[in-house]
Write a protein that holds these residues in place. Structure first.
Motif, PDB file in Angstrom:
ATOM      1  N   ILE A 321      10.013  12.785 -36.422  1.00  0.00           N
ATOM      2  CA  ILE A 321      10.089  11.502 -35.715  1.00  0.00           C
ATOM      3  C   ILE A 321       9.992  11.721 -34.209  1.00  0.00           C
ATOM      4  N   ILE A 322      10.724  12.719 -33.736  1.00  0.00           N
ATOM      5  CA  ILE A 322      10.774  12.997 -32.298  1.00  0.00           C
ATOM      6  C   ILE A 322       9.848  14.159 -31.958  1.00  0.00           C
ATOM      7  N   PHE A 323       9.021  13.949 -30.953  1.00  0.00           N
ATOM      8  CA  PHE A 323       8.142  14.993 -30.439  1.00  0.00           C
ATOM      9  C   PHE A 323       8.805  15.613 -29.218  1.00  0.00           C
ATOM     10  N   LYS A 324       8.941  16.925 -29.214  1.00  0.00           N
ATOM     11  CA  LYS A 324       9.552  17.630 -28.095  1.00  0.00           C
ATOM     12  C   LYS A 324       8.515  18.528 -27.441  1.00  0.00           C
ATOM     13  N   VAL A 337      11.313  17.481 -23.151  1.00  0.00           N
ATOM     14  CA  VAL A 337      11.254  16.035 -23.018  1.00  0.00           C
ATOM     15  C   VAL A 337      11.105  15.443 -24.424  1.00  0.00           C
ATOM     16  N   TYR A 338      11.805  14.334 -24.675  1.00  0.00           N
ATOM     17  CA  TYR A 338      11.808  13.699 -25.987  1.00  0.00           C
ATOM     18  C   TYR A 338      10.919  12.453 -25.977  1.00  0.00           C
ATOM     19  N   LYS A 339      10.135  12.297 -27.048  1.00  0.00           N
ATOM     20  CA  LYS A 339       9.325  11.100 -27.245  1.00  0.00           C
ATOM     21  C   LYS A 339       9.257  10.795 -28.739  1.00  0.00           C
ATOM     22  N   PHE A 340       9.025   9.531 -29.070  1.00  0.00           N
ATOM     23  CA  PHE A 340       8.624   9.236 -30.440  1.00  0.00           C
ATOM     24  C   PHE A 340       7.237   9.845 -30.661  1.00  0.00           C
ATOM     25  N   ARG A 341       7.059  10.504 -31.804  1.00  0.00           N
ATOM     26  CA  ARG A 341       5.747  11.102 -32.087  1.00  0.00           C
ATOM     27  C   ARG A 341       4.720   9.992 -32.256  1.00  0.00           C
ATOM     28  N   SER A 342       3.671  10.033 -31.444  1.00  0.00           N
ATOM     29  CA  SER A 342       2.646   8.991 -31.479  1.00  0.00           C
ATOM     30  C   SER A 342       1.303   9.519 -31.967  1.00  0.00           C
ATOM     31  N   MET A 343       1.244  10.817 -32.322  1.00  0.00           N
ATOM     32  CA  MET A 343      -0.003  11.410 -32.792  1.00  0.00           C
ATOM     33  C   MET A 343       0.194  12.020 -34.180  1.00  0.00           C
ATOM     34  N   ASP A 375       7.295   4.693 -26.904  1.00  0.00           N
ATOM     35  CA  ASP A 375       7.393   6.110 -27.254  1.00  0.00           C
ATOM     36  C   ASP A 375       8.241   6.884 -26.256  1.00  0.00           C
ATOM     37  N   GLU A 376       8.459   6.316 -25.044  1.00  0.00           N
ATOM     38  CA  GLU A 376       9.248   7.003 -24.015  1.00  0.00           C
ATOM     39  C   GLU A 376      10.749   6.741 -24.159  1.00  0.00           C
ATOM     40  N   LEU A 377      11.149   5.795 -24.997  1.00  0.00           N
ATOM     41  CA  LEU A 377      12.565   5.415 -25.065  1.00  0.00           C
ATOM     42  C   LEU A 377      13.511   6.568 -25.407  1.00  0.00           C
TER      43      LEU A 377
END
Length: 476
Positions: A321-324, A337-343, A375-377
């Motif tokens: 779920i989280i892209f690091k 840095v943490y993001k929701f995985r968008s790819m 995705d930045e939340l």
């Protein structure tokens, strides 16, 4: 050579070189500011309760202490060129005082003891009255200076950028008592042609003695470029017996400055050309408190959105779920840095490629999240742990930093402050992909402008404007 001989030889000063020249006007303004804050709260509490309780008295004493510290830190009592400039500094400092008081009340669990109506009225009324104090002292001193105060005839040596800046600033500053009667050229500074009608060009260094005597000069500003710095002692030796003030104005305009400041150690002036505004002390603490408080409240408020998009990411494509991703942070310290995985999950390239319009790697949910910055939340957790700030230069991929560091001037200076979820560049339309070096240069320029001009008010302004920039076509 012994230490005693060394100090005798170099004639070290015991007196502080950087003096605080507080004026009577500043003292009057400080006292009146405190008076209106005290009187307005006392009046409001009597209006509501008929007396002023012990908790209000304690808050008032603490508020005055915070005011003295904060107003000094923000330079509220400095002499400003305009009413608007002074009131803007006052608004920032008073806002910080209110935030500190609210935070202390929250930590000590005493907020319920105070009337919200009284506090809101007091905060607003005190600011209005302090603004009125500033306006009256400013206009009163302006009238006094014009009608009664004797002007000091002054001369500028030099015709370059700093000389032009001095001539304009001194002439337009009501707080300065100098009257610039003219400028003179010096040495091979002839390339800098003086094109201003006022003050006039009176001659060259050969005419210095005659000009000083003819115009009764009592103060001389030496504003020579750095390639003529060797002549400053010659000027001092020439004027040492002339019974006038000699002021050296270093030509700092030749440098790319980053949050510059002046300080002193053991009588030696130190000019900070590049300095982070948030290394330690009150400003760093203030920004950290605001970051963590707002981040925690945002996480609690947005938790339904975080949960919904966590499920959408999990259900629509395989992978975490989280892209690091490793990024360069404050002063070059690396962090995830943490993001929701968008790819879609894929083998990463050696050099990280920025997402572009129609990028096949982006999922359908990811496209929406990137467009709206949802995705930045998860970076709110970065802010909560302290690796990021709410506002600051956006953290770029490490490979991007390596690529741009030798192509964009002062690129790595962005790391002199914590990276942020949003920033000055983002609200000015520079979100997402930067197709050209010119766009990246402009982004870096705005990041450095933010670092040089940081204030709590600027952070609040950027946070307020960020939602309006979220639907920029530049985000893919």
């Amino acid at each position: 050579m012994s230490n005693t001989d060394f100090h005798k030889t170099h004639n070290f000063r015991r007196k502080r070189l950087l003096q605080n020249h507080d004026t009577l006007v500043q003292w009057i303004q400080q006292i009146l500011n405190i008076m209106v804050v005290v009187v307005s709260l006392v009046g409001l509490t009597y209006w509501r309760d008929g007396f002023i309780g012990a908790h209000y008295r304690a808050m008032l004493a603490f508020a005055v202490l915070v005011m003295i510290i904060t107003y000094h830190m923000f330079g509220v009592l400095r002499r400003f060129d305009s009413v608007l400039g002074g009131i803007q500094h006052l608004a920032r400092a008073w806002g910080v005082v209110i935030i500190v008081l609210a935070w202390v009340a929250f930590l000590t669990k005493t907020s319920e003891e105070y009337s919200r109506q009284v506090i809101v009225y007091w905060a607003f009324l005190s600011f209005v009255l302090q603004s009125l104090v500033f306006l009256l002292t400013y206009e009163g001193y302006k009238i006094y200076r014009i009608k009664y105060r004797e002007r000091i005839p002054a001369l500028i040596i030099g015709t370059g950028t700093v000389a032009k800046h001095l001539a304009s600033s001194i002439s337009n500053n009501i707080w300065l008592n100098d009257k610039i009667v003219g400028v003179i050229n010096y040495g091979d500074d002839q390339d800098n042609k003086w094109q201003l009608d006022y003050p006039p060009l009176l001659g060259t260094e050969a005419d210095l003695d005659e000009i000083v005597e003819k115009y009764g000069i009592r103060r001389v500003y030496v504003a020579l470029p750095f390639h003529l710095i060797r002549h400053i002692k010659d000027v001092q030796d020439l004027l040492i017996d002339s019974n006038l003030d000699l002021v050296w104005a270093p030509d700092i305009f030749e440098f790319r400055l980053l949050n510059h400041s002046v300080r002193e150690v053991a009588g030696v002036p130190l000019l900070n050309l590049n300095e982070t505004p948030l290394m330690a002390g009150g400003p760093a603490f203030m920004k950290s408190v605001m970051d963590k408080t707002v981040a925690l409240l945002a996480i609690l408020t947005l938790s339904p959105i975080l949960i919904v998009f966590s499920l959408l990411v999990k259900c629509t494509s395989s992978g975490p779920i989280i892209f690091k991703q490793v990024r360069d942070g404050w002063d070059g310290k690396k962090f995830y840095v943490y993001k929701f995985r968008s790819m879609f999950v894929h083998t990463p390239d050696t050099v990280v490629k920025q997402a572009t319009k129609g990028d096949a790697r982006i999922t359908r949910v990811g496209a929406f999240m990137r467009k709206t910055s949802i995705d930045e939340l998860p970076q709110l957790f970065n802010v909560l742990e302290g690796s990021m700030s709410l506002v600051g230069p956006r953290p770029h991929a490490v490979s991007h930093n390596e690529y741009y560091s030798d192509k964009v001037r002062a690129y790595l200076a962005r790391h002199r402050i914590k990276p942020g979820m949003t920033g000055l560049a983002q609200i000015n339309g520079l979100r997402g992909e930067t197709e050209t070096l010119d766009l990246m240069s402009r982004r870096v320029e705005l990041d450095l402008e933010y670092i040089s001009n940081w204030s709590p008010l600027l952070d609040l302004k950027i946070l307020f404007l960020t939602p309006f920039a979220l639907f920029s076509k530049k985000a893919y």
